[in-house]
Design a protein around this motif. Structure first.
Motif, PDB file in Angstrom:
ATOM      1  N   ILE A   1       0.981  -1.155   0.137  1.00  0.00           N
ATOM      2  CA  ILE A   1       0.120  -0.060  -0.026  1.00  0.00           C
ATOM      3  C   ILE A   1       0.927   1.153  -0.011  1.00  0.00           C
ATOM      4  CG2 ILE A   1      -1.961   1.242   1.021  1.00  0.00           C
ATOM      5  CD1 ILE A   1      -2.334  -1.788   0.160  1.00  0.00           C
ATOM      6  N   PHE A   2       1.052   1.986  -1.053  1.00  0.00           N
ATOM      7  CA  PHE A   2       1.808   3.152  -1.188  1.00  0.00           C
ATOM      8  C   PHE A   2       1.019   4.046  -2.082  1.00  0.00           C
ATOM      9  CE2 PHE A   2       3.002   0.465  -4.670  1.00  0.00           C
ATOM     10  CZ  PHE A   2       3.100   1.377  -5.932  1.00  0.00           C
ATOM     11  N   ASP A   3       1.091   5.343  -2.180  1.00  0.00           N
ATOM     12  CA  ASP A   3       0.494   6.305  -3.160  1.00  0.00           C
ATOM     13  C   ASP A   3       0.712   5.561  -4.553  1.00  0.00           C
ATOM     14  OD1 ASP A   3      -0.457   7.512  -1.052  1.00  0.00           O
ATOM     15  OD2 ASP A   3       1.036   9.349  -1.274  1.00  0.00           O
ATOM     16  N   GLY A   4      -0.533   5.391  -5.019  1.00  0.00           N
ATOM     17  CA  GLY A   4      -0.322   5.100  -6.505  1.00  0.00           C
ATOM     18  C   GLY A   4      -0.425   3.658  -6.892  1.00  0.00           C
ATOM     19  N   PHE A   5      -0.768   2.720  -5.622  1.00  0.00           N
ATOM     20  CA  PHE A   5      -0.831   1.022  -5.694  1.00  0.00           C
ATOM     21  C   PHE A   5      -2.020   0.755  -6.619  1.00  0.00           C
ATOM     22  CE2 PHE A   5      -4.042  -0.862  -3.255  1.00  0.00           C
ATOM     23  CZ  PHE A   5      -4.594   0.039  -2.389  1.00  0.00           C
ATOM     24  N   LEU A   6      -2.958   1.650  -6.862  1.00  0.00           N
ATOM     25  CA  LEU A   6      -4.139   0.980  -7.610  1.00  0.00           C
ATOM     26  C   LEU A   6      -3.723   1.078  -9.284  1.00  0.00           C
ATOM     27  CD1 LEU A   6      -7.132   3.175  -6.072  1.00  0.00           C
ATOM     28  CD2 LEU A   6      -6.265   0.843  -5.761  1.00  0.00           C
ATOM     29  N   THR A   7      -2.748   1.936  -9.523  1.00  0.00           N
ATOM     30  CA  THR A   7      -2.152   1.867 -10.985  1.00  0.00           C
ATOM     31  C   THR A   7      -1.238   0.629 -10.864  1.00  0.00           C
ATOM     32  OG1 THR A   7      -0.438   3.397 -10.385  1.00  0.00           O
ATOM     33  CG2 THR A   7      -2.304   4.467 -11.233  1.00  0.00           C
ATOM     34  N   ASP A   8      -0.531   0.262  -9.924  1.00  0.00           N
ATOM     35  CA  ASP A   8       0.288  -0.465 -10.073  1.00  0.00           C
ATOM     36  C   ASP A   8      -0.639  -1.920 -10.361  1.00  0.00           C
ATOM     37  OD1 ASP A   8       2.437  -2.371  -9.729  1.00  0.00           O
ATOM     38  OD2 ASP A   8       2.307  -2.583  -7.523  1.00  0.00           O
TER      39      ASP A   8
ATOM     40  N   GLY B   1       2.272   4.723 -14.350  1.00  0.00           N
ATOM     41  CA  GLY B   1       3.034   4.658 -13.462  1.00  0.00           C
ATOM     42  C   GLY B   1       3.407   5.815 -12.894  1.00  0.00           C
ATOM     43  N   VAL B   2       3.469   7.018 -13.710  1.00  0.00           N
ATOM     44  CA  VAL B   2       3.808   8.331 -13.108  1.00  0.00           C
ATOM     45  C   VAL B   2       2.827   9.328 -12.922  1.00  0.00           C
ATOM     46  CG1 VAL B   2       6.227   8.129 -13.886  1.00  0.00           C
ATOM     47  CG2 VAL B   2       4.263   9.094 -15.297  1.00  0.00           C
ATOM     48  N   GLY B   3       1.579   8.702 -12.971  1.00  0.00           N
ATOM     49  CA  GLY B   3       0.357   9.276 -12.738  1.00  0.00           C
ATOM     50  C   GLY B   3      -0.176  10.303 -13.907  1.00  0.00           C
ATOM     51  N   ILE B   4       0.378  10.362 -15.077  1.00  0.00           N
ATOM     52  CA  ILE B   4       0.062  11.326 -16.117  1.00  0.00           C
ATOM     53  C   ILE B   4      -1.306  11.157 -16.900  1.00  0.00           C
ATOM     54  CG2 ILE B   4       0.662  12.124 -18.195  1.00  0.00           C
ATOM     55  CD1 ILE B   4       3.731  11.679 -17.543  1.00  0.00           C
ATOM     56  N   THR B   5      -2.059  12.137 -16.811  1.00  0.00           N
ATOM     57  CA  THR B   5      -3.408  11.884 -17.557  1.00  0.00           C
ATOM     58  C   THR B   5      -3.257  11.893 -18.907  1.00  0.00           C
ATOM     59  OG1 THR B   5      -4.541  12.854 -15.608  1.00  0.00           O
ATOM     60  CG2 THR B   5      -5.721  12.416 -17.509  1.00  0.00           C
TER      61      THR B   5
ATOM     62  N   SER C   1      -5.010   5.330   3.876  1.00  0.00           N
ATOM     63  CA  SER C   1      -5.037   5.639   2.347  1.00  0.00           C
ATOM     64  C   SER C   1      -6.481   5.899   1.651  1.00  0.00           C
ATOM     65  CB  SER C   1      -4.113   4.651   1.583  1.00  0.00           C
ATOM     66  OG  SER C   1      -4.539   4.159   0.328  1.00  0.00           O
ATOM     67  N   HIS C   2      -6.825   6.801   0.819  1.00  0.00           N
ATOM     68  CA  HIS C   2      -7.906   6.917   0.278  1.00  0.00           C
ATOM     69  C   HIS C   2      -8.065   5.825  -0.816  1.00  0.00           C
ATOM     70  CE1 HIS C   2     -11.128   8.536  -2.340  1.00  0.00           C
ATOM     71  NE2 HIS C   2     -10.267   8.339  -3.361  1.00  0.00           N
ATOM     72  N   GLU C   3      -6.968   5.248  -1.312  1.00  0.00           N
ATOM     73  CA  GLU C   3      -6.945   4.374  -2.519  1.00  0.00           C
ATOM     74  C   GLU C   3      -7.141   2.839  -1.964  1.00  0.00           C
ATOM     75  OE1 GLU C   3      -3.376   4.331  -5.357  1.00  0.00           O
ATOM     76  OE2 GLU C   3      -3.116   6.016  -4.247  1.00  0.00           O
ATOM     77  N   MET C   4      -7.057   2.791  -0.673  1.00  0.00           N
ATOM     78  CA  MET C   4      -7.194   1.661   0.007  1.00  0.00           C
ATOM     79  C   MET C   4      -8.668   1.438  -0.015  1.00  0.00           C
ATOM     80  SD  MET C   4      -5.896  -1.058   1.458  1.00  0.00           S
ATOM     81  CE  MET C   4      -6.581  -2.599   2.389  1.00  0.00           C
ATOM     82  N   ARG C   5      -9.356   2.641   0.387  1.00  0.00           N
ATOM     83  CA  ARG C   5     -11.005   2.636   0.479  1.00  0.00           C
ATOM     84  C   ARG C   5     -11.527   2.024  -0.946  1.00  0.00           C
ATOM     85  NH1 ARG C   5     -12.280   4.891   5.451  1.00  0.00           N
ATOM     86  NH2 ARG C   5     -10.433   5.070   6.458  1.00  0.00           N
TER      87      ARG C   5
END
Ligand SMILES: Nc1ncnc2c1ncn2[C@@H]1O[C@H](COP(=O)(O)OP(=O)(O)OP(=O)(O)O)[C@@H](O)[C@H]1O
Ligand SMILES: [Mg+2]
Length: 355
Positions: free
Chosen positions: A80-87, A116-120, A157-161
């Motif tokens: 669980i790190f920032d961006g794990f959903l994209t992983d 990976g780098v969060g670019i839209t 983490s918001h992503e965890m939710r």
């Protein structure tokens, strides 16, 4: 005399984060989860493991992963790190059939790199959310089981939710999914008490304990071929996984010569990599409680701690609760406590002399 240049690999590896060669005492938790994958109704299909630092959580996750990777499965393994959903999406795409990008064209614009780098992506007019993406991928992989392995879980983490909401949705829609998670006892405690993440309350919980000393002694003896030494070394490890590796490692390196020296070297590493890190994260009240508990006895009664702290019972109780929840102390019978981590008392004395 010519020195022989024979390189013998040490079978022990006191590093965090991978399954060691000498890996023992975790067959139950590993097998329960793995066999649950064949049974859609198994209660182990959602399992959460709680254990203090060095208790072997990541080792279990890696072991499970190595056993279940299969072409009929998508095994997603992340922290669980920032961006794990994209992983998670990246891993799911990589393990899908090659034509997944043709079947779900919008995935192409969400290339692994941009994710990976969060670019839209500039030319994407509509980017579906995580839930839609994963559901679409699962839909295209209906013949495969999807297993999520999540390390270092917490509820901050918001992503965890978002992940949990998605997972529940997949279960409700009848997809063949399973999840194995691990975290420290306090993180797991927070998750179980989270008003939103109620899903976890029905998950199968495993609280990691130390490994049975007899098993440790047995395996040491296989390697060191000396029953007395193996037994003494196992006792010194307390069955605590990180120490099993440290003691084994130094004993092997030292060619089994000096157990006392081995224990000393192991303790230096243990204090530096476990006790200190935990200690510096504690509040003053926690430290006060632990110091009051450190009276040289293995088992200490709570009432003695209250007297030694010189505070109201309720006040001391709140710290007892916190320390129990974080897995640092254990209850052994009514009103009796002991340190959960080996050599904690010795460490506290050492550190109090230093500060
Ligand atoms: N069952 C086991 N038997 C023997 N050694 C083990 C076992 N499990 C883990 N170890 C060893 O213990 C150490 C810690 O393991 P691991 O990294 O899995 O702990 P962890 O609980 O994930 O710790 P952290 O909370 O820091 O992430 C490692 O050196 C590992 O090789
Ligand atoms: Mg770990």
């Amino acid at each position: 005399m010519k020195t022989q240049n024979i390189k013998i690999n040490n079978p022990f590896n006191p590093q965090f984060g991978r399954t060691p060669d000498v890996f023992l005492g975790r067959d139950n938790v590993v097998n329960e989860f793995v066999s649950g994958l064949d049974d859609i109704n198994s209660m182990n299909r959602a399992t959460i493991i709680a254990g203090v630092r060095g208790s072997g959580k990541t080792a279990i996750l890696s072991d499970v992963k190595s056993l279940i990777v299969d072409k009929n499965r998508i095994v997603i393994d992340t922290t669980i790190f920032d961006g794990f959903l994209t992983d998670i999406i990246d891993q799911a795409i990589k393990q899908s059939a090659k034509n997944i990008l043709k079947k779900i064209p919008y995935l192409t614009s969400l290339s692994a790199l941009s994710f990976g780098v969060g670019i839209t992506p500039q030319n994407a007019t509509h980017i579906p959310g995580f839930k839609s993406i994963i559901t679409d991928i699962a839909e295209e992989n209906k013949n495969k089981q999807i297993v999520f392995i999540l390390d270092e879980v917490h509820n901050k983490s918001h992503e965890m939710r978002e992940f949990i909401a998605t997972y529940q949705h997949l279960v409700r829609d009848g997809f063949d999914v399973a999840i194995l998670m691990a975290g420290t006892p306090d993180s797991v405690f927070d998750i179980l008490n989270d008003k939103v993440l109620t899903f976890f309350r029905s998950a199968y919980r495993v609280y990691l304990k130390n490994i049975d000393i007899r098993l440790v002694a047995y395996d040491y003896n296989v390697i060191f071929q000396n029953e007395v030494l193996a037994h003494e070394a196992a006792e010194a490890s307390y069955g605590y996984p990180y120490l099993i590796q440290l003691v084994g490692y130094y004993l092997y390196k030292d060619r089994h010569r000096d157990l006392q020296r081995t224990i000393l070297q192991s303790k230096i590493e243990l204090f530096r990599n476990v006790h200190e890190l935990i200690f510096y994260g504690l509040s003053d009240g926690d430290k006060r409680f632990l110091n009051a508990m450190n009276n040289g006895e293995n088992i200490v009664s709570f009432s003695d701690i209250v007297v030694k702290m010189g505070v109201a019972k309720n006040y001391a109780s709140s710290y007892r609760r916190r320390l129990l929840d974080s897995g640092l102390i254990e209850e052994v019978g009514y009103g009796k406590l002991r340190f959960a981590l080996p050599y904690m008392g010795e460490f506290l004395l050492e550190i109090s002399r230093m500060i």
